[in-house]
Motif scaffolding. Structure first.
Motif, short mmCIF file in Angstrom:
data_model
loop_
_atom_site.label_atom_id
_atom_site.label_comp_id
_atom_site.label_asym_id
_atom_site.label_seq_id
_atom_site.Cartn_x
_atom_site.Cartn_y
_atom_site.Cartn_z
N VAL A 16 0.46 17.84 -0.48
CA VAL A 16 0.03 16.44 -0.23
C VAL A 16 -1.32 16.40 0.33
CG1 VAL A 16 0.20 14.47 1.21
CG2 VAL A 16 2.23 15.32 0.44
N TYR A 84 -7.10 6.61 11.61
CA TYR A 84 -6.55 5.82 10.57
C TYR A 84 -6.29 4.32 11.43
CZ TYR A 84 -3.46 3.32 7.35
OH TYR A 84 -3.01 2.47 6.56
N TYR A 97 -9.22 -1.92 -2.14
CA TYR A 97 -8.58 -2.41 -3.43
C TYR A 97 -9.60 -3.27 -4.24
CZ TYR A 97 -3.82 -1.21 -2.27
OH TYR A 97 -2.63 -0.23 -1.85
N VAL A 105 -4.72 2.27 -2.46
CA VAL A 105 -3.61 3.08 -2.17
C VAL A 105 -3.75 4.12 -1.31
CG1 VAL A 105 -1.56 4.39 -3.04
CG2 VAL A 105 -2.55 2.60 -4.48
N PHE A 106 -4.99 5.02 -1.32
CA PHE A 106 -5.27 5.94 -0.55
C PHE A 106 -5.17 5.48 0.97
CE2 PHE A 106 -8.41 8.46 2.16
CZ PHE A 106 -7.54 9.67 2.09
N TYR A 107 -5.85 4.28 1.36
CA TYR A 107 -6.08 3.86 2.45
C TYR A 107 -4.88 3.11 2.89
CZ TYR A 107 -10.97 5.60 3.17
OH TYR A 107 -12.11 6.42 3.45
N SER A 108 -4.31 2.85 2.09
CA SER A 108 -2.71 2.08 2.50
C SER A 108 -1.72 3.17 2.93
CB SER A 108 -2.00 1.32 1.33
OG SER A 108 -2.98 0.39 0.77
N ILE A 109 -1.85 4.32 2.57
CA ILE A 109 -0.67 5.43 2.89
C ILE A 109 -1.30 6.70 3.85
CG2 ILE A 109 0.52 4.59 0.87
CD1 ILE A 109 -0.27 7.44 -0.57
N TYR A 110 -2.44 6.82 3.90
CA TYR A 110 -2.63 8.13 4.52
C TYR A 110 -2.37 8.35 6.02
CZ TYR A 110 -6.94 8.17 7.54
OH TYR A 110 -8.03 7.70 8.32
N LEU A 112 0.13 6.61 7.19
CA LEU A 112 1.57 6.68 7.38
C LEU A 112 2.18 8.01 7.02
CD1 LEU A 112 2.69 3.37 5.91
CD2 LEU A 112 2.63 3.81 8.09
N ASN A 113 1.27 8.76 6.07
CA ASN A 113 1.65 10.13 5.59
C ASN A 113 1.42 11.08 6.89
OD1 ASN A 113 1.80 12.69 3.73
ND2 ASN A 113 -0.34 12.59 4.42
N ASP A 114 0.29 10.81 7.52
CA ASP A 114 0.10 11.79 8.67
C ASP A 114 0.89 11.61 9.71
OD1 ASP A 114 -2.00 13.08 7.34
OD2 ASP A 114 -3.66 11.81 8.00
#
Length: 130
Positions: A16, A84, A97, A105-110, A112-114
């Motif tokens: 990831v 974040y 967007y 998308v990157f800023y939407s999920i990074y 939550l991923n971390d």
């Protein structure tokens, strides 16, 4: 969690961080990501995220021998979760967007991923016996 699943978790976190950065930055040609957060997501910062990813993969099969390094991994992820949260409360996701869908998308999920991998590394740290 079995040792095999934990090993796969380390490999996934590394993938990831490395391939994810390459995808979302369009192999470092997407200026929207570093322009949106020039402190944390500068091109140098993005490269360092990839270096962390390589470190996650490097310890995937020996994680039980590096307990305190796993704590460092959890701390590193906590720092990104905080960054974040700060970014998210002070910026418009819609504006990102509007400039670039992939960056959005990157800023939407990074974050939550971390957060997910922070919990994962924290779990592994506490699971490893002394």
């Amino acid at each position: 969690m079995t040792k095999s699943i934990i090993t796969k978790g380390f490999i996934l976190s590394g993938i990831v961080n490395t391939l994810g950065i390459l995808f979302f930055t369009k192999v470092f040609t997407n200026d929207v990501i570093p322009e949106t957060d020039p402190v944390v997501m500068s091109y140098f910062g993005l490269l360092m995220i990839m270096v962390w990813g390589v470190a996650f993969i490097a310890v995937a099969k020996v994680f039980e021998k590096v307990k305190w390094l796993i704590a460092v991994f959890a701390l590193e992820k906590l720092c990104y979760v905080i960054a974040y949260g700060y970014w998210f409360t002070n910026n418009s996701l819609q504006e990102v967007y509007n400039r670039d869908f992939i960056a959005g998308v990157f800023y939407s999920i990074y974050g939550l991923n971390d957060f997910f991998f922070m919990l994962f590394f924290g779990y592994v740290f506490f699971k490893i016996k002394k």
